[in-house]
Design a protein around this motif. Sequence first.
Motif, short mmCIF file in Angstrom:
data_model
loop_
_atom_site.label_atom_id
_atom_site.label_comp_id
_atom_site.label_asym_id
_atom_site.label_seq_id
_atom_site.Cartn_x
_atom_site.Cartn_y
_atom_site.Cartn_z
N VAL A 115 0.85 -1.32 -0.16
CA VAL A 115 -0.41 0.39 -0.02
C VAL A 115 0.73 1.26 -0.30
O VAL A 115 1.73 0.84 0.90
CB VAL A 115 -0.56 0.47 1.60
CG1 VAL A 115 -1.93 1.10 1.57
CG2 VAL A 115 -1.78 -0.55 1.62
N LEU A 143 1.61 5.18 0.65
CA LEU A 143 1.32 6.00 1.30
C LEU A 143 2.00 7.72 1.08
O LEU A 143 0.61 8.47 0.78
CB LEU A 143 2.00 6.05 3.02
CG LEU A 143 1.99 7.28 3.83
CD1 LEU A 143 -0.44 7.25 3.70
CD2 LEU A 143 1.68 7.20 4.99
N MET A 181 7.95 10.35 7.57
CA MET A 181 8.50 10.38 8.69
C MET A 181 8.68 11.53 9.85
O MET A 181 9.34 10.82 11.02
CB MET A 181 9.75 9.32 8.89
CG MET A 181 9.09 8.30 8.22
SD MET A 181 10.41 6.91 6.81
CE MET A 181 11.41 6.48 8.54
N LEU A 211 7.26 6.14 1.05
CA LEU A 211 6.90 5.02 1.76
C LEU A 211 5.78 4.18 1.28
O LEU A 211 4.99 4.46 0.96
CB LEU A 211 5.77 5.92 3.53
CG LEU A 211 6.95 6.59 3.59
CD1 LEU A 211 6.42 7.39 5.51
CD2 LEU A 211 7.80 5.08 4.96
N TYR A 230 3.67 0.43 2.63
CA TYR A 230 3.39 -0.67 3.45
C TYR A 230 3.42 -1.66 3.13
O TYR A 230 2.52 -1.83 2.12
CB TYR A 230 2.39 -0.11 4.19
CG TYR A 230 1.51 -0.91 5.36
CD1 TYR A 230 2.75 -1.13 6.70
CD2 TYR A 230 0.81 -1.55 5.88
CE1 TYR A 230 2.00 -2.32 7.31
CE2 TYR A 230 -0.14 -2.49 6.51
CZ TYR A 230 0.96 -2.30 7.20
OH TYR A 230 0.02 -3.44 8.90
N GLU A 252 1.57 -4.66 3.52
CA GLU A 252 0.33 -4.53 4.12
C GLU A 252 0.15 -6.11 3.98
O GLU A 252 -0.17 -6.97 4.64
CB GLU A 252 -0.79 -4.22 4.08
CG GLU A 252 -2.17 -4.59 4.24
CD GLU A 252 -3.34 -3.36 4.16
OE1 GLU A 252 -3.55 -2.29 5.59
OE2 GLU A 252 -3.60 -2.90 3.79
N GLN A 253 0.25 -6.90 2.75
CA GLN A 253 0.19 -8.58 2.48
C GLN A 253 1.26 -9.00 2.17
O GLN A 253 1.80 -10.07 1.72
CB GLN A 253 -0.17 -8.68 1.11
CG GLN A 253 -1.95 -8.24 0.85
CD GLN A 253 -3.17 -8.97 1.95
OE1 GLN A 253 -2.45 -9.80 2.33
NE2 GLN A 253 -4.00 -8.50 1.46
N GLY A 254 2.64 -8.71 3.56
CA GLY A 254 3.24 -9.67 3.46
C GLY A 254 4.03 -8.90 5.21
O GLY A 254 2.72 -10.51 6.05
N ASP A 255 5.56 -8.73 5.21
CA ASP A 255 5.38 -8.56 7.13
C ASP A 255 5.11 -7.67 7.44
O ASP A 255 5.38 -6.80 8.41
CB ASP A 255 7.01 -8.62 6.45
CG ASP A 255 7.90 -8.17 6.13
OD1 ASP A 255 7.45 -6.76 5.95
OD2 ASP A 255 9.08 -7.04 6.50
N ARG A 256 4.31 -6.66 6.97
CA ARG A 256 3.85 -5.51 8.07
C ARG A 256 5.41 -4.39 8.27
O ARG A 256 4.66 -3.38 8.75
CB ARG A 256 2.90 -5.87 8.99
CG ARG A 256 2.08 -6.92 8.58
CD ARG A 256 0.10 -6.78 9.14
NE ARG A 256 -0.15 -8.01 8.15
CZ ARG A 256 -0.86 -8.88 8.44
NH1 ARG A 256 -0.87 -8.99 10.02
NH2 ARG A 256 -1.67 -9.56 7.72
N ALA A 257 5.88 -4.66 6.87
CA ALA A 257 6.68 -3.18 7.54
C ALA A 257 6.52 -2.19 6.47
O ALA A 257 6.23 -2.08 4.98
CB ALA A 257 7.84 -3.63 7.10
N TRP A 258 6.94 -0.83 7.46
CA TRP A 258 6.37 0.18 6.20
C TRP A 258 8.39 0.37 5.42
O TRP A 258 9.05 -0.39 6.23
CB TRP A 258 6.40 1.29 7.12
CG TRP A 258 5.42 1.91 7.43
CD1 TRP A 258 4.66 0.73 8.91
CD2 TRP A 258 4.26 2.51 6.61
NE1 TRP A 258 2.96 0.89 8.31
CE2 TRP A 258 3.00 2.12 7.16
CE3 TRP A 258 4.21 3.33 5.19
CZ2 TRP A 258 1.54 2.45 6.19
CZ3 TRP A 258 3.10 3.17 5.01
CH2 TRP A 258 2.01 3.13 5.72
N ALA A 261 11.43 0.86 7.17
CA ALA A 261 11.54 2.03 7.61
C ALA A 261 12.06 2.80 8.81
O ALA A 261 12.05 2.98 9.47
CB ALA A 261 9.95 2.82 7.94
N ARG A 262 11.32 1.83 9.79
CA ARG A 262 11.96 1.78 11.17
C ARG A 262 13.51 1.72 11.55
O ARG A 262 13.39 2.17 12.32
CB ARG A 262 11.42 0.15 11.95
CG ARG A 262 11.77 0.39 13.52
CD ARG A 262 10.93 -1.00 14.14
NE ARG A 262 11.01 -0.73 16.18
CZ ARG A 262 11.87 -1.37 16.14
NH1 ARG A 262 12.73 -1.79 15.26
NH2 ARG A 262 12.20 -1.15 17.34
N ALA A 293 14.50 5.26 11.02
CA ALA A 293 13.58 6.10 11.93
C ALA A 293 14.71 6.20 12.78
O ALA A 293 14.97 7.08 13.95
CB ALA A 293 12.54 5.93 12.20
#
Lengths: 98, 197, 983
Positions: free
Chosen positions: A17, A19, A25, A56, A58, A60-66, A84-85, A88
């Motif tokens: 997805v 953004l 961020m 950015l 996301y 969503e249909q995987g490991d939910r990582a940004w 992204a984490r 950050a």
Amino acid sequence: MLINHPQLGPRDAAEFVYLGDASLMHRPDAQSPTAAEEFHDYLHLRDNPAGVHRELWYHEQGDRAWLIVTRNTLTHEITNVQMARDVALAEQQGHVAS
Amino acid sequence: MLSQPLYATAPLAGYRQTINGTLAQEIEHFSLIAISIPDGGHESLNAALESHWQLSLPETGTCIRSSDRAFAQNSSSLVLFGMQTDQCLLVSTAASAFEQDPFEHVQQLLGDAAYLTDQSDSYAALDIQGPTVLKAMERICTLDLETFTASTVARTAMEHLSVIVERPENDRLRLYSPRSSASSFLHAVTTSLALAY
Amino acid sequence: MNNESMRVHDGLLPDAAPISFIFNERKYTARVGDTLASALLANGQKLVGRSFKYHRPRGIFSAGPEEPSALVELRTGAHREPNTRATVTEVFAGLEASSQNHIGPLGFDVMAINDALSTFLSAGFYYKTFMWPKAFWEKLYEPIIRAAAGLGKLSVQEDPDTYEKGFLHTDLLIIGAGPAGLSAALAAGRAGVKVLLVDEDFLPGGRLNLERFDIDGQSSAQWASNAMAELTTLPNVRVLTRTTVYGVYDHGIYGALERVSDHLPTGSHDKPRQILWRIYAKRSLLCSGATERSIAFGNNDRPGIMLAGAARAYLNRFGVSPGKQIAVFTNNDDGWRTAVDFQAAGVEVTAVIDTRSIAPPVDINVPVFMGNRVCDTAGRLALHSVTLTSGETIYCDCLAVSGGWSPNVHLTCHQRARPIWDDTLAAFVPGTDLPAEMQVAGAVNGDMDLASALNAGHQSALSILKNTGNNAKIPPAPQANAESSRITAFWQVPDCLGRAWIDLQNDVTTKDLQLSHREGFRSVEHAKRYTTLGMATDQGKTSNVLGLAVMADIAGQTIPQTGTTIFRPPYTPIPIGALAGRSRGKHFRPTRLPPSHNWASTQGGSFVEVGAWLRAQWFTQAGETHWRQSVDREVLQTRKSVGYCDVTTLGKIDVQGRDAAQFLDKVYANTFSTLKVGRVRYGLMLREDGFVMDDGTTARLAEHHFLMTTTTANAVSVFRHMEFCRQCLWPTLDVHLVSATEQWAQYAIAGPNSRRLLEALVDEPFDISNEGFPFMECATLTVCNGTPARLFRISFSGELAFELAVPARYGHALMDALAEHGKAFDAVPYGLEALGVMRIEKGHAAGNELNGQTTAANLGLGRMVSAAKDCIGKTLSTRPALNTNDANQLVGFIPVDSQQSLRAGAHFIDEGAPLTLASDQGWMTSVAYSPSLQTSIGLGFIRHGQERMGDQVLASSPLHNEQIAVTIVSPHFVDPQGERLRA
């Protein structure tokens, strides 16, 4: 499109997805005396480059990582993908250290 | 006041069917526990997993199968799926391998070493085994399952449904998809098996 | 003639036994391996259709996917498919085909009058002529024009066929199994590379099957057959025939359409009709060959005039001669091979006309006209002679024309690469800025002769092996002779009397291009749209380059100066059914069913789609004939005794971690760090712009463990937002999110008897008395002899209420238990509609109020935005414009006349005010009939609402021409003090 996930390898863009500009961020400090203007700029003023763009996505249909995906908006060439984490954390810890 | 105990309903009603030589059957008894790794708690969790089940935390996209004999004796398995940086899923296909409620059991053993969320009722699980497994999955799965080994796991989308895939054996896949859309999930998989050639 | 009288030998057809098919209701015979075009030609059927605009008689022009003329309708009834190309349609026993675009028999089309009127039907004719009166265009002119023009007709029935999609991964995708493709596939395949070889024909080999060449001492067709046989034995090679790669997308993704069963009789198999493949290729090698083009001369569109290579293809592959007397008109050496092949087959060749003033390139015993041209043709429904500029008349029923070959560069351009003009070839070749993973080899790259094409394929494979570190030893490239393909560009015969066609499909002639130029449509893109050159199903495969050349002539420019139009996917037409795949009807998207679904469907439940969820709307009981009866009963009985409702669809998010409380303080406007373990709090979530994003209740299950609920609609987006906050904004916090929506079956149990009903289920020693378990309390307990459960004392209905959650596997059984134990209280299951009525009666905001345009202040919840801490949306929620004195406020409305029904969406104006935007005071968001108050009630936003209690305004709906006088009241219609829910 394929996004080359740093941990999972290439995945179809359909799993992601979108953004927008990675500058999202950098949320301003609410304590700042000019917080209202800073938040206005943060939310509404973004570059829309014809060319290289850090953005950015996301997973969503995987490991939910940004992810921060560096993509050329003219050619769709993707030159870098980062968690992204991690970015950050590095930025915030770097900021604290300085 | 005394009540009748509540009975359980399987999301796919115990589906079992051979389609074009490939057997598709619901895995009715399994437990699935989300394990979130506390920030900075990687090592102590690893130690706990090792001591209880001879397991360790997998990289995202990989899975580690327990060699613990307790599971082999039950011809069942205990696997840890690496789902995301700070999270994995502990999956057992036989709740009988645990002495009591699997979630409570794991909670007691791991204590503060992890944050646990029971997901055993969140998924419908389908085991498909046979010669057409990969051909069928080509119709709905964007991932290259040919490259999957017994240590690969992935969450992806099939027909707009979230699905976790593992390939315990070459001609066998286990698929886990959200319980509420189980009937759409079953339709997607069985249609693929029926139309594979 | 329907006895295959034009079949002069067996060609490459595998079987001499005849099969029968039907064309225009007449039975013909053909052979397995024929295309519809070769079968029609074998039977001497030259006339196969009428042209788009002038309804000119048209025949078969090509032998491949480039066909502009021979478009037919296939099959019948719902299976009918218009505009299919006879040249790529595989004949099978029982195939039914018919010609299209004519009124009356094909041989006498009444619409052919358009041809006589052609002077008036030039480019832009419709736009210029049917201008006035303007209103006539849509109602009169356009329908008539559309009926007269156009091509085939749709069945107008639901498509009964099955379509699939699929996904393939390969290290090397080879597109086209001609000389270059096969040579490359052999080299890479033998070296062990994972290869996917795709060819659109049902007989792979491309040109190898159409010519009489030798490779490594065997016929080229035999070599192709042997190569395919070897490739299919290699486990690392996969071959897709009858498959067209139609598009090139980003990052090595290719679209392909496989025609799985188009060549099989309907009902004879259980395969899908077609599969739309998405191919992920690490590398690709495009070996798409070249397409021949025509020359513009007078009346060059008659049946019997075809491309020279196509004539050869019919002869060599299908053993069919397209005529009894063949003449060849060419500007290159390749055209001469047609004359040679036909003469060798014993068919009379009446002339070779070459535009070049050179010595004949081939010594051949037929009349030869060097430096001469064809300037006109004759024959109404089929060609019978041609006239040369020098004045001679040549009798022929087939004129084979070659204007040269254009490489099939289409797929190289889909990622915006521009082709480059090559003067020697008189053709465009692929540009240099190809997609990163793509190479080209063979005729598409200008390697026009067989020896070069075979070698180019082999060398491309070698370079790929080298680049991937593959050192396998493989046999050398196959060897063949290099035939001559010299050309001197020649485009149009000047000063012809008859019209000279460029685009046969769209009836575009040289005159149309001249007109376009005169009228200022000079850029290629403008000229294309003005004249329709290169549009429709063939996308100008045979006409584009010729059209460009003629435009360049008119403008006095070179072809590179004139430029090209942009090639976009798809290369050939893709049926809409294939693009849809399985996403039809109820399988358009997944359906989510709550745990009580099966139970509800046995209890008279009516269902409604809420996003992907199917939820029970109400439960019809015996004697109820209108949904309102069911809903009113459910509401009244719940408020009187007890009702239960499946609320599983609300999003549930497990939030755990040492910093979970701190995190919730940041994402919620109000404070959660002060919430005690075992307590529940209503939470309001803002977007960063200060507007309300979502709401719900969040329970603190343990010090570091919260369970959040979201609205059904926003469950996914709130989770995504919280992951963004966690990963991107506050990565140092120890907080972890797991979706728990699917895990728990959660049921609301509401009404004054709800506690008594629950007492029947909850195990000892749990105390759910008001003292032991007060309002906004939560607990982990067991029900029904040991089933683990969670209980929340929360209320959406305004009644004494609980929400009970059990693991989803017990959801069905819990509904049974509630029904069984509820009998003592006349308990009712209630659906979404009663839930909505009760929340409106209570004045609780829901989706209609939280529509992305409302602030906490609008909802009367302004004080929930904590002043003591920062949170998402806080700073911008203080913007002056969101905090004006006249802001909208959520209040209730009742009609002055209780017989009237309110309408959501109505806008409020003062009585006597004009019905203008300036008078607008706000709008009605939710309405319901309240059986408790026995009147229609509504919630809505209106300026100064709180100060205007008791005022009367008009709820106006100009759309329905309706104005209803309403009184402004408190939004809490039922139990405004909240005594019931604390009971």
